[in-house]
Motif scaffolding. Structure first.
Motif, PDB file in Angstrom:
ATOM      1  N   ALA A  44       0.845  -1.210   0.000  1.00 53.66           N
ATOM      2  CA  ALA A  44       0.000   0.000   0.000  1.00 53.66           C
ATOM      3  C   ALA A  44       0.873   1.250   0.000  1.00 53.66           C
ATOM      4  N   LEU A  45       1.866   1.300   0.892  1.00 49.56           N
ATOM      5  CA  LEU A  45       2.715   2.497   0.978  1.00 49.56           C
ATOM      6  C   LEU A  45       3.504   2.706  -0.315  1.00 49.56           C
ATOM      7  N   SER A  46       3.922   1.611  -0.958  1.00 49.37           N
ATOM      8  CA  SER A  46       4.671   1.729  -2.214  1.00 49.37           C
ATOM      9  C   SER A  46       3.849   2.419  -3.297  1.00 49.37           C
ATOM     10  N   GLY A  47       2.530   2.384  -3.152  1.00 50.58           N
ATOM     11  CA  GLY A  47       1.652   3.046  -4.133  1.00 50.58           C
ATOM     12  C   GLY A  47       1.851   4.540  -4.202  1.00 50.58           C
ATOM     13  N   THR A  88       3.436 -12.939  -2.099  1.00 47.59           N
ATOM     14  CA  THR A  88       2.543 -12.221  -1.173  1.00 47.59           C
ATOM     15  C   THR A  88       2.350 -10.783  -1.621  1.00 47.59           C
ATOM     16  N   PHE A  89       3.470 -10.121  -1.933  1.00 46.47           N
ATOM     17  CA  PHE A  89       3.358  -8.742  -2.413  1.00 46.47           C
ATOM     18  C   PHE A  89       2.485  -8.662  -3.682  1.00 46.47           C
ATOM     19  N   LYS A  90       2.724  -9.624  -4.584  1.00 52.50           N
ATOM     20  CA  LYS A  90       2.051  -9.602  -5.896  1.00 52.50           C
ATOM     21  C   LYS A  90       0.520  -9.669  -5.759  1.00 52.50           C
ATOM     22  N   LYS A  91       0.072 -10.445  -4.789  1.00 47.67           N
ATOM     23  CA  LYS A  91      -1.370 -10.569  -4.540  1.00 47.67           C
ATOM     24  C   LYS A  91      -1.977  -9.185  -4.255  1.00 47.67           C
ATOM     25  N   TYR A  92      -1.296  -8.401  -3.404  1.00 46.81           N
ATOM     26  CA  TYR A  92      -1.816  -7.064  -3.077  1.00 46.81           C
ATOM     27  C   TYR A  92      -1.668  -6.103  -4.250  1.00 46.81           C
ATOM     28  N   VAL A  93      -0.594  -6.232  -5.036  1.00 42.81           N
ATOM     29  CA  VAL A  93      -0.429  -5.386  -6.223  1.00 42.81           C
ATOM     30  C   VAL A  93      -1.629  -5.560  -7.155  1.00 42.81           C
ATOM     31  N   TYR A  94      -2.005  -6.820  -7.418  1.00 43.02           N
ATOM     32  CA  TYR A  94      -3.136  -7.078  -8.323  1.00 43.02           C
ATOM     33  C   TYR A  94      -4.443  -6.599  -7.708  1.00 43.02           C
ATOM     34  N   GLN A  95      -4.573  -6.746  -6.397  1.00 40.84           N
ATOM     35  CA  GLN A  95      -5.805  -6.270  -5.749  1.00 40.84           C
ATOM     36  C   GLN A  95      -5.934  -4.750  -5.892  1.00 40.84           C
ATOM     37  N   TYR A  96      -4.850  -4.026  -5.623  1.00 42.33           N
ATOM     38  CA  TYR A  96      -4.906  -2.555  -5.690  1.00 42.33           C
ATOM     39  C   TYR A  96      -5.031  -2.065  -7.132  1.00 42.33           C
ATOM     40  N   ALA A  97      -4.477  -2.816  -8.098  1.00 41.17           N
ATOM     41  CA  ALA A  97      -4.617  -2.427  -9.510  1.00 41.17           C
ATOM     42  C   ALA A  97      -6.084  -2.486  -9.935  1.00 41.17           C
ATOM     43  N   LYS A  98      -6.821  -3.420  -9.346  1.00 38.50           N
ATOM     44  CA  LYS A  98      -8.239  -3.595  -9.700  1.00 38.50           C
ATOM     45  C   LYS A  98      -9.162  -2.720  -8.867  1.00 38.50           C
ATOM     46  N   ASP A  99      -8.734  -2.409  -7.640  1.00 35.32           N
ATOM     47  CA  ASP A  99      -9.650  -1.826  -6.664  1.00 35.32           C
ATOM     48  C   ASP A  99      -9.023  -0.583  -6.020  1.00 35.32           C
ATOM     49  N   GLU A 100      -9.273   0.574  -6.643  1.00 35.46           N
ATOM     50  CA  GLU A 100      -8.652   1.807  -6.141  1.00 35.46           C
ATOM     51  C   GLU A 100      -9.160   2.167  -4.748  1.00 35.46           C
ATOM     52  N   GLU A 101     -10.431   1.843  -4.489  1.00 41.82           N
ATOM     53  CA  GLU A 101     -11.002   2.166  -3.181  1.00 41.82           C
ATOM     54  C   GLU A 101     -10.256   1.418  -2.072  1.00 41.82           C
ATOM     55  N   ALA A 102      -9.937   0.153  -2.320  1.00 44.17           N
ATOM     56  CA  ALA A 102      -9.202  -0.638  -1.321  1.00 44.17           C
ATOM     57  C   ALA A 102      -7.817  -0.033  -1.113  1.00 44.17           C
ATOM     58  N   PHE A 103      -7.184   0.376  -2.214  1.00 43.45           N
ATOM     59  CA  PHE A 103      -5.867   1.011  -2.089  1.00 43.45           C
ATOM     60  C   PHE A 103      -5.951   2.293  -1.265  1.00 43.45           C
TER      61      PHE A 103
END
Ligand code: CCH
Length: 281
Positions: A170-173, A244-259
């Motif tokens: 998240a912070l890397s975003g 593990t990191f990759k899972k969150y990368v794909y989640q945030y790429a799809k879901d800006e609200e979650a990011f």
């Protein structure tokens, strides 16, 4: 390059102690400037807030934004802090107009206001940092992350602060903002084509491009194969090579609200690491 002119402050007058809204207004008023980078000081202010906070070690409570020790050597001269004098100087007229605010509060508030003004989530922020005098103990250099390294290093650095794997992604975003400067870090270019808008574009670019090593004289960095206009650091690509990191990368790429939601919580926590006696939220 040289600093563009500092615009006049919005309020242009001294405020009463505790009037953080007046400080916020003045911070907002100095963000947009033609002729500096992509037209905004927002990204470099976010980086100042991050680097003043990211020295924290949860084991002994040392480091963090309390004290604002980056005003002094050797911290101001660490390689990781190259270019942040621009951000600190930019805030001097605001400190002069609101002398009651501590540097630690000012630098972290500026990062929060910059995120919000660039279209990001509301960042919960509390006052309470107390400046340390020159000559105070400064933590050793080497606590901020090294862009040439990978997943293990990211975990070493961010787990030391008390963050988990999801927080790291998240912070890397924040790299959706701003750019690298050859005269600061040695790296070059922006991560996205909208570097003054806070969004989940960093994650979209990460997953949607083919990243190849840039052919140049500088340190190893990656460029997108199609346009060659965007960049990733080795540490950015580590987010794709770790499961593990990759899972969150794909989640945030799809879901800006979650990011946005996860970033706001993690960034707010980052700004408060090592700050004692904060008022209740
Ligand atoms: Fe970062 N960052 N950052 N970063 N960073 C750089 C620029 C920005 C790393 C390395 C670099 C975070 C995490 C990391 C920003 C916010 C955050 C640069 C280029 C390097 C190198 C500096 C230059 O040349 O000016 C590494 C490694 C990590 C590992 O995790 C985190 C966390 C945040 C905030 C939450 C922002 C914003 C910038 C752009 C600054 C600008 O001036 O445009």
């Amino acid at each position: 390059g040289p600093m563009a002119g500092i615009p006049a402050l919005a309020t242009g007058k001294r405020s009463v102690p505790g009037d953080y809204d007046a400080v916020r207004k003045d911070i907002s008023s100095i963000l947009d400037v033609d002729g500096y980078d992509d037209g905004s000081y927002g990204p470099v202010l976010v980086r100042l807030a991050w680097h003043t906070s990211g020295t924290y070690d949860k084991k002994d409570g040392s480091g963090g934004s309390n004290g604002a020790t980056m005003r002094f050597g050797p911290e101001c001269d660490w390689a990781a802090n190259a270019g942040l004098a621009t951000a600190r100087k930019l805030l001097e007229p605001i400190k002069a107009a609101h002398p009651w605010i501590s540097y630690g509060d000012l630098w972290t508030l500026a990062g929060a206001v910059a995120i919000e003004d660039m279209g990001g989530p509301t960042i919960p922020w509390r006052a309470g940092r107390v400046d340390a005098p020159d000559g105070s103990k400064i933590v050793p250099d080497g606590r901020l992350p090294d862009a040439t390294q990978g997943a293990k290093h990211l975990r070493d650095v961010f787990h030391r602060m008390g963050f988990d794997d999801k927080d790291i992604v998240a912070l890397s975003g924040a790299h959706t903002l701003g750019r690298c400067h050859t005269d600061r870090s040695g790296f070059s270019g922006p991560w996205t084509n909208a570097p003054t808008t806070f969004s989940n574009l960093y994650f979209q670019e990460l997953v949607n491009n083919k990243w190849v090593p840039k052919k140049w004289d500088g340190p190893l960095q990656y460029e997108d194969k199609a346009s060659k206009q965007l960049m990733m650091l080795p540490s950015d690509l580590a987010l794709l090579s770790d499961r593990t990191f990759k899972k969150y990368v794909y989640q945030y790429a799809k879901d800006e609200e979650a990011f946005f939601k996860d970033f706001a919580v993690a960034f707010s926590k980052l700004l408060e690491l090592g700050v004692p006696n904060l008022p209740p939220a």
